[in-house]
Enzyme design. Sequence first.
Site, PDB file in Angstrom:
ATOM      1  N   HIS A  77       0.804  -1.220   0.000  1.00 51.33           N
ATOM      2  CA  HIS A  77       0.000   0.000   0.000  1.00 51.33           C
ATOM      3  C   HIS A  77       0.840   1.274   0.000  1.00 51.33           C
ATOM      4  CE1 HIS A  77       0.956  -0.225   4.299  1.00 51.33           C
ATOM      5  NE2 HIS A  77       0.613   1.044   4.393  1.00 51.33           N
ATOM      6  N   ARG A  78       2.159   1.167   0.169  1.00 48.78           N
ATOM      7  CA  ARG A  78       2.977   2.373   0.274  1.00 48.78           C
ATOM      8  C   ARG A  78       3.225   2.997  -1.101  1.00 48.78           C
ATOM      9  NH1 ARG A  78       4.232   3.085   5.414  1.00 48.78           N
ATOM     10  NH2 ARG A  78       4.255   1.240   6.757  1.00 48.78           N
TER      11      ARG A  78
END
Length: 365
Positions: A209-210
């Site tokens: 998700h980064r």
Amino acid sequence: MKITLVAGARPNFMKISPIIRAINNEVSNGTSIEYRLVHTGQHYDKNMSAAFFEQLGIPEPHVNLEAGGGSQAEQTAAIMVKFEQELLKNRPDLILVVGDVTSTMACTITAKKLCVDAVHVEAGIRSGDITMPEEVNRIVTDAITDHYFTTSEHANTHLRNSGVEEKRIHFVGNTMIDSLCQHIDKLVEPEIWSQHQLSSGKYLLLTLHRPANVDDSANLEKLVSTIIRHSHDYKIVFPVHPRTRKVLESLSINSDRLICSEPLPYLEFIYLVKNAGGIITDSGGITEEATVLGIPCMTMRNSTERPETVILGTNELIGTDPQNIVPHLDNLIAGKWKKGGVPPLWDGKAAERIVGKLVSIYNRN
């Protein structure tokens, strides 16, 4: 003693649940504690919020500030405005914040401006990467906190080096692991297990998700494609974060071994962690769970705020270049992954230590 407990986002819920249980145990033993649970509403998706409350046995919050959505600045401002109103109506002796999400920082600033003590659970961890919003949240929160509850000696050292007095640093362990220990015998098999004929040890669990991994569509495509090509016959289970889904849906990645799903509730997700052959992630919390469960873990980041998971645990920090994952996948599949251990005080009793220390500091009855 009156405590306001703050929970705002999914990572907070696993950390706050054991603390509520420990408070209730203290109260049942005759200790005078009142707590008020405030949900900031930072995460408002059902799977990212309400389902976690249900499964972890967290009671209905006394108030939901409903401050989710918007940019980082808009969300921070909304939480601060609404939390200030909450504290003015229901002033506690202290607030307790956990982790490193926006709610953690925003509520700490608000409390301190009203001269209310703030205690930070999971204080002192640092990645050294100031481009991460979480790192900013950690630094700001720890700059004004009154008491620091830490998960490792690395965190203690960061706090000492920043000038925090020893008497305000309390090494207690990891409440995330408290939740893991409390629920390990209650895990729930997710629907995708039978739907896709998964078997223990024969799939990889992937979470991303980064921004460095998912915001650039070409990079995300290369990363997922590399994992598919070099994972032999392992299936790849990918619960897709809402942030990631928007980019992933624009790509043309086709493989019958790639299994994408919605984000999963806690008990279903930990079931997948416990039974995975290996984990590929850019989440810090998952590296902690993998370490305690002894599951090989690869972290797609250039730095980590949880070095104990690498030094003592099963985690390896491999960077964000998709090609870096190839030799690590080869080692995993060949059965050559390192054997890890469990960091000190990650024993499921951190919350008891936290509440015991708070009673000794604040309880005047």
